[in-house]
Design a protein around this motif. Structure first.
Motif, PDB file in Angstrom:
ATOM      1  N   LYS A 258       0.520  -1.318   0.028  1.00  0.00           N
ATOM      2  CA  LYS A 258       0.118  -0.044  -0.058  1.00  0.00           C
ATOM      3  C   LYS A 258       0.936   1.144   0.025  1.00  0.00           C
ATOM      4  O   LYS A 258       0.595   2.510  -0.639  1.00  0.00           O
ATOM      5  N   PHE A 259       2.076   1.349   0.651  1.00  0.00           N
ATOM      6  CA  PHE A 259       2.917   2.384   0.594  1.00  0.00           C
ATOM      7  C   PHE A 259       4.366   2.057   0.273  1.00  0.00           C
ATOM      8  O   PHE A 259       4.705   0.615   0.247  1.00  0.00           O
ATOM      9  N   PRO A 260       4.999   2.963  -0.371  1.00  0.00           N
ATOM     10  CA  PRO A 260       6.519   2.611  -0.398  1.00  0.00           C
ATOM     11  C   PRO A 260       7.145   2.329   0.423  1.00  0.00           C
ATOM     12  O   PRO A 260       7.154   2.737   1.764  1.00  0.00           O
ATOM     13  N   GLY A 261       8.168   1.277   0.291  1.00  0.00           N
ATOM     14  CA  GLY A 261       8.913   0.762   1.400  1.00  0.00           C
ATOM     15  C   GLY A 261       9.845  -0.465   1.278  1.00  0.00           C
ATOM     16  O   GLY A 261       9.923  -0.856  -0.022  1.00  0.00           O
ATOM     17  N   ARG A 262      10.674  -0.905   2.129  1.00  0.00           N
ATOM     18  CA  ARG A 262      11.517  -1.967   2.151  1.00  0.00           C
ATOM     19  C   ARG A 262      10.703  -3.243   2.626  1.00  0.00           C
ATOM     20  O   ARG A 262      10.262  -3.161   3.644  1.00  0.00           O
ATOM     21  N   ILE A 263      10.980  -4.430   1.922  1.00  0.00           N
ATOM     22  CA  ILE A 263      10.385  -5.627   2.542  1.00  0.00           C
ATOM     23  C   ILE A 263      11.349  -6.215   3.776  1.00  0.00           C
ATOM     24  O   ILE A 263      12.449  -6.175   3.504  1.00  0.00           O
ATOM     25  N   ALA A 264      10.663  -6.265   4.845  1.00  0.00           N
ATOM     26  CA  ALA A 264      11.281  -6.693   5.890  1.00  0.00           C
ATOM     27  C   ALA A 264      11.203  -8.377   6.152  1.00  0.00           C
ATOM     28  O   ALA A 264      12.168  -8.850   6.582  1.00  0.00           O
ATOM     29  N   GLU A 265      10.133  -8.759   5.831  1.00  0.00           N
ATOM     30  CA  GLU A 265       9.713 -10.310   6.029  1.00  0.00           C
ATOM     31  C   GLU A 265       8.861 -10.815   4.817  1.00  0.00           C
ATOM     32  O   GLU A 265       8.144 -10.288   4.342  1.00  0.00           O
ATOM     33  N   LEU A 266       9.344 -12.047   4.493  1.00  0.00           N
ATOM     34  CA  LEU A 266       8.387 -12.886   3.605  1.00  0.00           C
ATOM     35  C   LEU A 266       8.176 -14.344   4.532  1.00  0.00           C
ATOM     36  O   LEU A 266       9.006 -15.006   4.833  1.00  0.00           O
ATOM     37  N   GLY A 267       6.657 -14.889   4.719  1.00  0.00           N
ATOM     38  CA  GLY A 267       6.506 -15.835   5.389  1.00  0.00           C
ATOM     39  C   GLY A 267       6.097 -17.028   4.504  1.00  0.00           C
ATOM     40  O   GLY A 267       6.031 -17.958   4.974  1.00  0.00           O
TER      41      GLY A 267
ATOM     42  N   GLU B 206      14.165  -5.824  -0.603  1.00  0.00           N
ATOM     43  CA  GLU B 206      13.915  -4.899  -1.966  1.00  0.00           C
ATOM     44  C   GLU B 206      13.193  -3.698  -1.636  1.00  0.00           C
ATOM     45  O   GLU B 206      12.117  -3.870  -0.710  1.00  0.00           O
ATOM     46  N   VAL B 207      13.150  -2.424  -2.313  1.00  0.00           N
ATOM     47  CA  VAL B 207      12.366  -1.418  -1.947  1.00  0.00           C
ATOM     48  C   VAL B 207      11.618  -1.181  -3.088  1.00  0.00           C
ATOM     49  O   VAL B 207      11.693  -1.171  -4.277  1.00  0.00           O
ATOM     50  N   LEU B 208      10.278  -1.185  -2.687  1.00  0.00           N
ATOM     51  CA  LEU B 208       9.078  -1.050  -3.725  1.00  0.00           C
ATOM     52  C   LEU B 208       8.347   0.220  -3.697  1.00  0.00           C
ATOM     53  O   LEU B 208       8.190   0.713  -2.588  1.00  0.00           O
ATOM     54  N   PRO B 209       7.764   0.640  -4.748  1.00  0.00           N
ATOM     55  CA  PRO B 209       6.917   1.855  -4.550  1.00  0.00           C
ATOM     56  C   PRO B 209       5.644   1.406  -4.149  1.00  0.00           C
ATOM     57  O   PRO B 209       5.371   0.257  -3.917  1.00  0.00           O
ATOM     58  N   ALA B 210       4.517   2.434  -3.882  1.00  0.00           N
ATOM     59  CA  ALA B 210       3.201   2.206  -3.426  1.00  0.00           C
ATOM     60  C   ALA B 210       2.545   1.103  -4.805  1.00  0.00           C
ATOM     61  O   ALA B 210       2.627   1.648  -5.860  1.00  0.00           O
ATOM     62  N   GLY B 211       2.146   0.151  -4.220  1.00  0.00           N
ATOM     63  CA  GLY B 211       1.398  -0.802  -5.189  1.00  0.00           C
ATOM     64  C   GLY B 211       2.245  -1.817  -5.670  1.00  0.00           C
ATOM     65  O   GLY B 211       1.826  -2.565  -6.776  1.00  0.00           O
ATOM     66  N   GLY B 212       3.605  -1.684  -5.355  1.00  0.00           N
ATOM     67  CA  GLY B 212       4.561  -2.849  -5.813  1.00  0.00           C
ATOM     68  C   GLY B 212       4.037  -4.396  -5.601  1.00  0.00           C
ATOM     69  O   GLY B 212       3.727  -4.699  -4.496  1.00  0.00           O
ATOM     70  N   LYS B 213       3.926  -5.098  -6.660  1.00  0.00           N
ATOM     71  CA  LYS B 213       3.801  -6.429  -6.484  1.00  0.00           C
ATOM     72  C   LYS B 213       4.734  -7.382  -5.560  1.00  0.00           C
ATOM     73  O   LYS B 213       5.857  -7.246  -5.762  1.00  0.00           O
ATOM     74  N   VAL B 214       4.252  -8.151  -4.592  1.00  0.00           N
ATOM     75  CA  VAL B 214       5.320  -9.016  -3.843  1.00  0.00           C
ATOM     76  C   VAL B 214       4.757 -10.376  -4.139  1.00  0.00           C
ATOM     77  O   VAL B 214       5.584 -11.222  -4.573  1.00  0.00           O
ATOM     78  N   PHE B 215       3.306 -10.892  -4.259  1.00  0.00           N
ATOM     79  CA  PHE B 215       3.041 -11.981  -4.498  1.00  0.00           C
ATOM     80  C   PHE B 215       2.141 -11.901  -5.615  1.00  0.00           C
ATOM     81  O   PHE B 215       1.322 -11.048  -5.628  1.00  0.00           O
TER      82      PHE B 215
END
Length: 335
Positions: A63-72, A213-222
């Motif tokens: 929803k917001f730009p930021g860095r991915i901290a965890e993937l479960g 990885e740093v993603l913009p708002a709306g960046g796809k993770v899964f």
């Protein structure tokens, strides 16, 4: 007259070629005849079309730009609705939340001070009003001067003004507290929205980004497959599609499970005809204009067989336009 040897060989080759062609043609015709009659004959009122089993794809985005901290989770994992699948770095929002919480405490303290001051102003107002009443009574009997009365009246007016200001101050501090509490709520919501959760039950199809990885708002993770919405799109010509309605009963027979027909129903019929996709085979070898029909499997059945749901499996969908027609034995399927 004897033919030259070379000419004799040519004639023999020609006769052999013709004979071989006749044999192959006959064998092909016999094979086609056997295949045609070996296939189960569909009764009138049942149409079919081939397609691929599909499930709705849902992107799990930031929803917001930021860095991915965890993937479960990872590719292929089954997830349930509401399950935490990842988390973004929220250290900056955590600090902003602490600041807003401190401002809430400060506003609460300001309200206490303003309320105490208001109470003091009310007490002074009561005293000033009593002094004015006594002075007015003394003035009537000639025991007080007009000047003293005016002084008492001015003092009461001043106390009333102070009381009004104190009342406004309390309201102002209460609004400040409300604004600070809204900030706390906003930062809390934003922190929670940085948790990546699965919106539906399904399977993770793709992992597009990785930790750090740093993603913009709306960046796809899964990207996940919604196993509650599994369907097959087929294409039928106008004479057949015109008999089909939303809710028409159907069966899906997958190439991977040829002996397990899957009950389904028509959930969508295109309102306009279109050219047949190249991946679709039709009875008349690609009729030019066809109607797209979506045959959907019951969501509860899809959830029960979630482990077997695979997007892209080829198969055939059969539709029974006439409810009075009985399904062939190999298409009856489970109740």
């Amino acid at each position: 007259m004897t033919l030259p040897s070379t000419r004799v060989r040519k004639v023999r080759r020609l006769r052999f070629s013709i004979g071989l062609f006749v044999v192959l043609f006959a064998a092909g015709g016999a094979g086609f005849y056997w295949w045609k009659h070996a296939q189960p004959q569909l009764p009138a009122g049942i149409s079919w079309g081939n397609g691929r089993l599909e499930a709705d794809e849902i992107d799990i985005d930031t929803k917001f730009p930021g860095r991915i901290a965890e993937l479960g989770v990872d590719i292929g994992d089954m997830v349930t609705a509401g399950q935490l699948v990842g988390r973004m770095d929220t250290r900056d929002l955590q600090e902003s939340l602490k600041k807003a919480q401190a401002q809430v405490k400060q506003a609460q303290h300001a309200i206490e001070e303003a309320s105490a001051n208001l109470e003091q102003q009310r007490t002074q107002q009561t005293l000033a009003a009593q002094e004015l009443d006594r002075t007015q009574a003394l003035l009537k009997n000639g025991w007080a001067t007009k000047e003293l009365f005016d002084q008492r009246k001015q003092a009461l007016d001043g106390v009333n003004a102070g009381l009004s200001a104190a009342t406004n101050r309390v309201a102002e501090t209460e609004r400040a507290l409300e604004a600070s509490e809204h900030d706390v709520g906003l930062y809390t919501v934003n922190i929670n929205d940085n948790d990546l959760v699965a919106p539906r039950d399904g399977r993770i199809q793709y992992r597009i980004a990785n930790i750090g990885e740093v993603l913009p708002a709306g960046g796809k993770v899964f990207t996940m497959l919604d196993i509650s919405y599994v369907y097959m799109d087929i294409y039928l010509p106008a004479p057949e599609s015109g008999k089909i309605k939303v809710g028409t009963e159907g069966r899906i027979l997958l190439d991977a499970y040829p002996n397990s027909p899957i009950p389904a129903k028509v959930s969508f019929i295109a309102s306009q005809a279109q050219f047949t996709p190249k991946t679709v085979e039709t009875k008349s070898e690609r009729d030019k204009l066809m109607f797209r029909i979506r045959v959907r499997i019951d969501p509860d059945r899809s959830r029960v067989h979630a482990a077997s749901v695979r997007s892209g499996l080829p198969g055939v969908a059969y539709l029974r336009a006439d409810p009075s027609v009985a399904w062939p034995k190999d298409l009856q399927g489970p109740p």
